[in-house]
Design a protein around this motif. Sequence first.
Motif, PDB file in Angstrom:
ATOM      1  N   ALA A   1       1.256  19.180 -17.050  1.00 52.16           N
ATOM      2  CA  ALA A   1       2.320  18.292 -17.520  1.00 52.16           C
ATOM      3  C   ALA A   1       2.015  17.768 -18.921  1.00 52.16           C
ATOM      4  O   ALA A   1       2.907  17.698 -19.780  1.00 52.16           O
ATOM      5  CB  ALA A   1       2.512  17.131 -16.541  1.00 52.16           C
ATOM      6  N   ALA A   2       0.767  17.410 -19.171  1.00 58.71           N
ATOM      7  CA  ALA A   2       0.374  16.914 -20.499  1.00 58.71           C
ATOM      8  C   ALA A   2       0.536  17.995 -21.549  1.00 58.71           C
ATOM      9  O   ALA A   2       1.036  17.742 -22.652  1.00 58.71           O
ATOM     10  CB  ALA A   2      -1.064  16.409 -20.469  1.00 58.71           C
ATOM     11  N   MET A   3       0.140  19.214 -21.211  1.00 58.10           N
ATOM     12  CA  MET A   3       0.275  20.321 -22.161  1.00 58.10           C
ATOM     13  C   MET A   3       1.736  20.590 -22.483  1.00 58.10           C
ATOM     14  O   MET A   3       2.082  20.885 -23.632  1.00 58.10           O
ATOM     15  CB  MET A   3      -0.409  21.580 -21.629  1.00 58.10           C
ATOM     16  N   GLN A   4       2.596  20.471 -21.509  1.00 56.37           N
ATOM     17  CA  GLN A   4       4.028  20.641 -21.749  1.00 56.37           C
ATOM     18  C   GLN A   4       4.546  19.577 -22.703  1.00 56.37           C
ATOM     19  O   GLN A   4       5.272  19.867 -23.659  1.00 56.37           O
ATOM     20  CB  GLN A   4       4.798  20.598 -20.424  1.00 56.37           C
ATOM     21  N   SER A   5       4.146  18.330 -22.472  1.00 57.41           N
ATOM     22  CA  SER A   5       4.577  17.233 -23.340  1.00 57.41           C
ATOM     23  C   SER A   5       4.056  17.410 -24.762  1.00 57.41           C
ATOM     24  O   SER A   5       4.792  17.215 -25.736  1.00 57.41           O
ATOM     25  CB  SER A   5       4.093  15.891 -22.788  1.00 57.41           C
ATOM     26  N   VAL A   6       2.789  17.777 -24.889  1.00 57.99           N
ATOM     27  CA  VAL A   6       2.202  17.978 -26.217  1.00 57.99           C
ATOM     28  C   VAL A   6       2.877  19.142 -26.931  1.00 57.99           C
ATOM     29  O   VAL A   6       3.181  19.072 -28.127  1.00 57.99           O
ATOM     30  CB  VAL A   6       0.678  18.195 -26.124  1.00 57.99           C
ATOM     31  N   SER A   7       3.158  20.212 -26.197  1.00 53.05           N
ATOM     32  CA  SER A   7       3.843  21.370 -26.790  1.00 53.05           C
ATOM     33  C   SER A   7       5.201  20.971 -27.350  1.00 53.05           C
ATOM     34  O   SER A   7       5.589  21.407 -28.441  1.00 53.05           O
ATOM     35  CB  SER A   7       4.004  22.492 -25.758  1.00 53.05           C
ATOM     36  N   GLU A   8       5.912  20.132 -26.625  1.00 58.08           N
ATOM     37  CA  GLU A   8       7.222  19.658 -27.091  1.00 58.08           C
ATOM     38  C   GLU A   8       7.089  18.794 -28.346  1.00 58.08           C
ATOM     39  O   GLU A   8       7.872  18.923 -29.289  1.00 58.08           O
ATOM     40  CB  GLU A   8       7.935  18.898 -25.974  1.00 58.08           C
ATOM     41  N   LEU A   9       6.082  17.925 -28.370  1.00 55.18           N
ATOM     42  CA  LEU A   9       5.845  17.089 -29.550  1.00 55.18           C
ATOM     43  C   LEU A   9       5.480  17.947 -30.764  1.00 55.18           C
ATOM     44  O   LEU A   9       5.953  17.700 -31.878  1.00 55.18           O
ATOM     45  CB  LEU A   9       4.735  16.073 -29.278  1.00 55.18           C
ATOM     46  N   LEU A  10       4.654  18.962 -30.554  1.00 58.15           N
ATOM     47  CA  LEU A  10       4.281  19.863 -31.645  1.00 58.15           C
ATOM     48  C   LEU A  10       5.497  20.624 -32.157  1.00 58.15           C
ATOM     49  O   LEU A  10       5.695  20.755 -33.375  1.00 58.15           O
ATOM     50  CB  LEU A  10       3.199  20.846 -31.188  1.00 58.15           C
ATOM     51  N   ALA A  11       6.311  21.126 -31.244  1.00 53.77           N
ATOM     52  CA  ALA A  11       7.505  21.898 -31.628  1.00 53.77           C
ATOM     53  C   ALA A  11       8.474  21.051 -32.445  1.00 53.77           C
ATOM     54  O   ALA A  11       9.102  21.556 -33.383  1.00 53.77           O
ATOM     55  CB  ALA A  11       8.191  22.460 -30.385  1.00 53.77           C
ATOM     56  N   ARG A  12       8.586  19.775 -32.127  1.00 53.45           N
ATOM     57  CA  ARG A  12       9.483  18.871 -32.858  1.00 53.45           C
ATOM     58  C   ARG A  12       8.864  18.353 -34.149  1.00 53.45           C
ATOM     59  O   ARG A  12       9.525  17.697 -34.945  1.00 53.45           O
ATOM     60  CB  ARG A  12       9.849  17.665 -31.989  1.00 53.45           C
ATOM     61  N   GLY A  13       7.564  18.593 -34.323  1.00 57.53           N
ATOM     62  CA  GLY A  13       6.882  18.068 -35.501  1.00 57.53           C
ATOM     63  C   GLY A  13       6.530  16.608 -35.373  1.00 57.53           C
ATOM     64  O   GLY A  13       6.182  15.947 -36.356  1.00 57.53           O
ATOM     65  N   ALA A  14       6.630  16.064 -34.159  1.00 53.33           N
ATOM     66  CA  ALA A  14       6.324  14.648 -33.936  1.00 53.33           C
ATOM     67  C   ALA A  14       4.823  14.378 -34.035  1.00 53.33           C
ATOM     68  O   ALA A  14       4.412  13.257 -34.341  1.00 53.33           O
ATOM     69  CB  ALA A  14       6.851  14.202 -32.580  1.00 53.33           C
ATOM     70  N   VAL A  15       4.006  15.363 -33.760  1.00 51.10           N
ATOM     71  CA  VAL A  15       2.558  15.287 -33.967  1.00 51.10           C
ATOM     72  C   VAL A  15       2.130  16.558 -34.680  1.00 51.10           C
ATOM     73  O   VAL A  15       2.783  17.598 -34.563  1.00 51.10           O
ATOM     74  CB  VAL A  15       1.754  15.128 -32.645  1.00 51.10           C
ATOM     75  N   ARG A  16       1.051  16.444 -35.425  1.00 49.79           N
ATOM     76  CA  ARG A  16       0.521  17.628 -36.088  1.00 49.79           C
ATOM     77  C   ARG A  16      -1.002  17.554 -36.081  1.00 49.79           C
ATOM     78  O   ARG A  16      -1.575  16.518 -36.428  1.00 49.79           O
ATOM     79  CB  ARG A  16       1.062  17.764 -37.501  1.00 49.79           C
ATOM     80  N   PRO A  17      -1.630  18.639 -35.678  1.00 49.39           N
ATOM     81  CA  PRO A  17      -3.092  18.648 -35.713  1.00 49.39           C
ATOM     82  C   PRO A  17      -3.579  18.615 -37.159  1.00 49.39           C
ATOM     83  O   PRO A  17      -2.930  19.161 -38.050  1.00 49.39           O
ATOM     84  CB  PRO A  17      -3.481  19.960 -35.034  1.00 49.39           C
TER      85      PRO A  17
END
Length: 173
Positions: A126-142
Amino acid sequence: TGVQTCALPISLGARVFATAGSDEKLARVKALGADELINYNTTNFADEIKQRTGGKGVDVLLESVGGETFERNLLCMRPLGRIVVFGNSSGKVAMMKSTEFANRMISIAGFSFGALTNTRREIVAAAMQSVSELLARGAVRPIVGKTFPLAEARAAQDYILSRQNYGKVLLEV
């Protein structure tokens, strides 16, 4: 304490304190949204946090160093505060009395993504799904600080141990 390795432009309304060992690293976390900056090589961060919070301390502290730093982090805590331990980069064990937690009403929570992967895979999924969505939206960036060829893995490790790194250190194949 320490430098963030992922930019999250949301502080959820919290006043964010960041500590780092150089002014350069502090400037980087300031650009990521930290509110209060403290160089732990030039300032006693526990005293500084107490002063900047009017003697109250902080409610939540993310701890990844261990040892003496963990012990000093206890001095930064507000009553009923929580320390979340997610690493031990110093490799040193902290020494403290359990009464210190009870008398100051501080709780400690541990977190290990590796242990969670082995024990509660559904939470990780579930966490990986949420993080993937944030990355796809550009809301977080490594934040990638430096990249080394795989053949220079030893140099990459030395770079990390020298505490020069900021962000993730990657090995390329």
